[in-house]
Scaffold this motif. Structure first.
Motif, PDB file in Angstrom:
ATOM      1  N   GLY A  38       0.892  -1.204  -0.051  1.00 34.03           N
ATOM      2  CA  GLY A  38      -0.042   0.045  -0.056  1.00 34.03           C
ATOM      3  C   GLY A  38       0.799   1.092  -0.021  1.00 34.03           C
ATOM      4  N   SER A  39       0.185   2.426   0.251  1.00 45.11           N
ATOM      5  CA  SER A  39       0.919   3.739   0.230  1.00 45.11           C
ATOM      6  C   SER A  39       0.186   4.460   1.230  1.00 45.11           C
ATOM      7  N   ALA A  40       0.990   5.606   1.776  1.00 45.45           N
ATOM      8  CA  ALA A  40       0.343   6.412   2.984  1.00 45.45           C
ATOM      9  C   ALA A  40      -0.506   7.617   2.377  1.00 45.45           C
ATOM     10  N   ASP A  41      -0.572   7.654   1.096  1.00 45.08           N
ATOM     11  CA  ASP A  41      -1.423   8.886   0.518  1.00 45.08           C
ATOM     12  C   ASP A  41      -2.740   8.443   0.003  1.00 45.08           C
ATOM     13  N   ALA A  42      -3.080   7.140   0.213  1.00 47.53           N
ATOM     14  CA  ALA A  42      -4.578   6.835  -0.401  1.00 47.53           C
ATOM     15  C   ALA A  42      -4.745   5.401   0.239  1.00 47.53           C
ATOM     16  N   PRO A  43      -6.049   5.392   0.559  1.00 51.00           N
ATOM     17  CA  PRO A  43      -6.498   3.964   0.965  1.00 51.00           C
ATOM     18  C   PRO A  43      -6.535   2.843   0.071  1.00 51.00           C
ATOM     19  N   HIS A  44      -6.123   1.682   0.494  1.00 53.78           N
ATOM     20  CA  HIS A  44      -5.838   0.332  -0.145  1.00 53.78           C
ATOM     21  C   HIS A  44      -6.891  -0.610   0.475  1.00 53.78           C
ATOM     22  N   ALA A  45      -6.870  -1.869  -0.232  1.00 55.72           N
ATOM     23  CA  ALA A  45      -7.679  -2.888   0.421  1.00 55.72           C
ATOM     24  C   ALA A  45      -7.070  -4.125   0.308  1.00 55.72           C
ATOM     25  N   LEU A  46      -7.423  -5.223   1.155  1.00 59.95           N
ATOM     26  CA  LEU A  46      -6.732  -6.530   1.047  1.00 59.95           C
ATOM     27  C   LEU A  46      -7.757  -7.293   1.874  1.00 59.95           C
ATOM     28  N   ILE A  47      -7.451  -8.709   1.510  1.00 59.73           N
ATOM     29  CA  ILE A  47      -7.944  -9.758   2.315  1.00 59.73           C
ATOM     30  C   ILE A  47      -7.291  -9.969   3.461  1.00 59.73           C
TER      31      ILE A  47
END
Lengths: 266, 266, 266
Positions: B227-236
């Motif tokens: 991921g990155s610190a500037d945007a939301p991400h998703a995972l299982i």
């Protein structure tokens, strides 16, 4: 007193984020790997001996015979204040001589109070700032290994007791005070069912009214469920003390009340 | 079910600063000094049964066979709400009948639910406000001493279940919601790999997009590092649920989202 | 190394309110029901490896021989960063390869560092986000069951070390920095009695003065009791480090100082 069980409780103002508590546990397990360590609380407001004194009072009797209760809220660490070992018919208590065990002195009979002097139960360390780890933890652990209280030091009589104010009559009302505020904001007083009966005898009414922070509460409920969210109520709590609460809310916040506040029963 | 191991987990909204948790542990160790007590959490938001229900769901299966899970988030303490003993093929659960065990009822088969009625497993005490110490703790401890579930009380069928909303189709998108926000601010949803496959089947795309709080996230990552610190991400996540995160940041704070928020998969 | 005692310490940034810590304990007790689990701390500031490194340094030596120290502050979980098993003459350490064990590498001699590769010590799980539960917890538990370090993976030499800045001479003053701020607001530096003697030798004075945050402190006290509430003082603390404190107050708040601040000895 049997000590096969080897439960040691820990009560401090050290918090749970630093290395303090774990260091004490390491020392204890190094001496007695079989010791069962239970955290009583480490969230005492720093240096608030009275708060710690109440927590011990409220919980010690629920522990099995032979339990060693170790309490270190100790603004005077490293100074001349004495470390104590207190023996009752069922339990051991270790704490600095600053009044922390006042309720034990009040409630228990046949206690023996010793000054911990035996250097053999002490850990060598570079500083004089961490008696919890260097003095109390090894002293507690050696107790669970069967060392006799007598081997710790001489009996003393001039140990410190906090002034534990008893409720007082003011006309036909009995005035006590709040001795503890719990996490839910419940206000725990030093008034008991004994005091309630006393007031009922004097007023010749079967019910009582409680006055605190400018509010009057009529009667005692049986449990929290009977209360309501829009007003404070009172009950006898599970430790046998009159407690003021707001159902699923905080009486402390709503009434803006903290430890020491006056509460009267009439 | 073997009970040689005698692990008891504790889940409450009692916090860790008062005498509540330690009193329960004292009672347990008085009955079974060999019990291994594990704190699941005591930091449930006061009275939030749903939060506690999720914590049990997320952790119970990692404990050994015979573990006794005791959960006391109990706004109705002392009222007529029933105390429950639930037996599954591997574990025991004790909790008030308020929906706290809803996920267990949903996930486990062949469960037996009993109302705890046997007064022999109860502690005598003055008030009716602390069933954690006076009812659930001794009941849990006696289980680890080999008392049979049948001796606790009669089987019941009308126990309380929380409405656990399943994700629903809205056109070609599947709409779930956030069921838990963890300490890092990660947003855990009730969407699973099963739902992801379902959406992929319907959209005939190999990837998915996640929509939450006005933001669209493209695809699922494998781990937080991607991921990155500037945007939301998703995972299982490690419990098999779709989770929204911001690398080394708080998605809950950045997106201003809390439990209950809608999240869609398309 | 004897492992009959089976103490496992846990250090994480997981907090104590979620299911993370309990899940790890469940996994450990499933493998070794006799393991004695001690929480070192779970309140590390999220992702702050340096903070965790200091907590281990400050406490590990107080645990008995054979103790397994497991530390999971792991911003890179699931990425290529390696999981480590470190063996010293007395203890085991498990942690991600991110510098968390830097003080151990610095203080201990004859250490062996291995990359944990053996999949047999891993838990199967759906995601790649919880190595604390799925990799480190079972690896730690199997160590206490007598599995040999050699069976975990190959020895490596290129493990990560944090830059642990040593105090430096600036004229006749020795400049160090604050490496930890504890719950009381005490400021713990990387200056030791060794450095104090060094400065005394160079200045040919028997006393020293400490400078921090624009304030000068004259001399070292023996314990907190000798200090006062109206000004900062300094002493050698129980871990052998120069510490700045305010009696029954917070030096960190009063001086507005946090980790990393410069402190000089002259």
């Amino acid at each position: 007193m049997p000590s096969a069980i080897s439960v040691i409780t820990l009560l401090t103002d050290f918090g749970d984020r630093d290395y303090f508590v774990a260091s004490m546990k390491g020392v204890i397990l190094g001496i007695n790997p079989q010791a069962r360590i239970v955290d009583l609380s480490h969230a005492i407001t720093p240096h608030q001996v009275e708060e710690a004194a109440y927590l011990i009072k409220a919980s010690y009797q629920y522990f099995p015979d032979g339990t060693v209760h170790m309490a270190v809220v100790d603004p005077g660490v490293g100074s001349a204040r004495r470390p104590l070992l207190v023996t009752t018919s069922r339990h051991f208590f270790l704490a600095p001589d600053n009044g922390l065990l006042s309720y034990i002195f009040q409630e228990e009979t046949g206690i023996e109070v010793r000054q911990i002097e035996n250097k053999q139960y002490r850990l060598d360390s570079e500083g004089a700032t961490f008696d919890g780890r260097d003095l109390f933890a090894p002293a507690a652990a050696w107790l669970t290994k069967g060392q006799s209280p007598g081997s710790y030091g001489k009996l003393i009589r001039d140990y410190v007791k906090l002034p534990l104010a008893e409720p007082e009559w003011q006309g036909s009302a009995l005035a006590g005070h709040i001795i503890y505020v719990d996490r839910f904001g419940n206000l725990i007083s030093n008034l008991t069912p004994f005091h309630v009966k006393d007031v009922q005898g004097r007023t010749r009414r079967s019910d009582v009214s409680i006055r605190i922070g400018g509010v009057t509460i009529d009667g005692l409920l049986r449990n929290y469920s009977q209360g309501s969210a829009d007003a404070p109520h009172a009950l006898i709590n599970s430790n046998g003390q009159v407690e003021v609460f707001i159902k699923e809310g905080s009486a402390a916040e709503t009434l803006n009340i903290s430890r020491g506040e006056r509460i009267t029963l009439a």
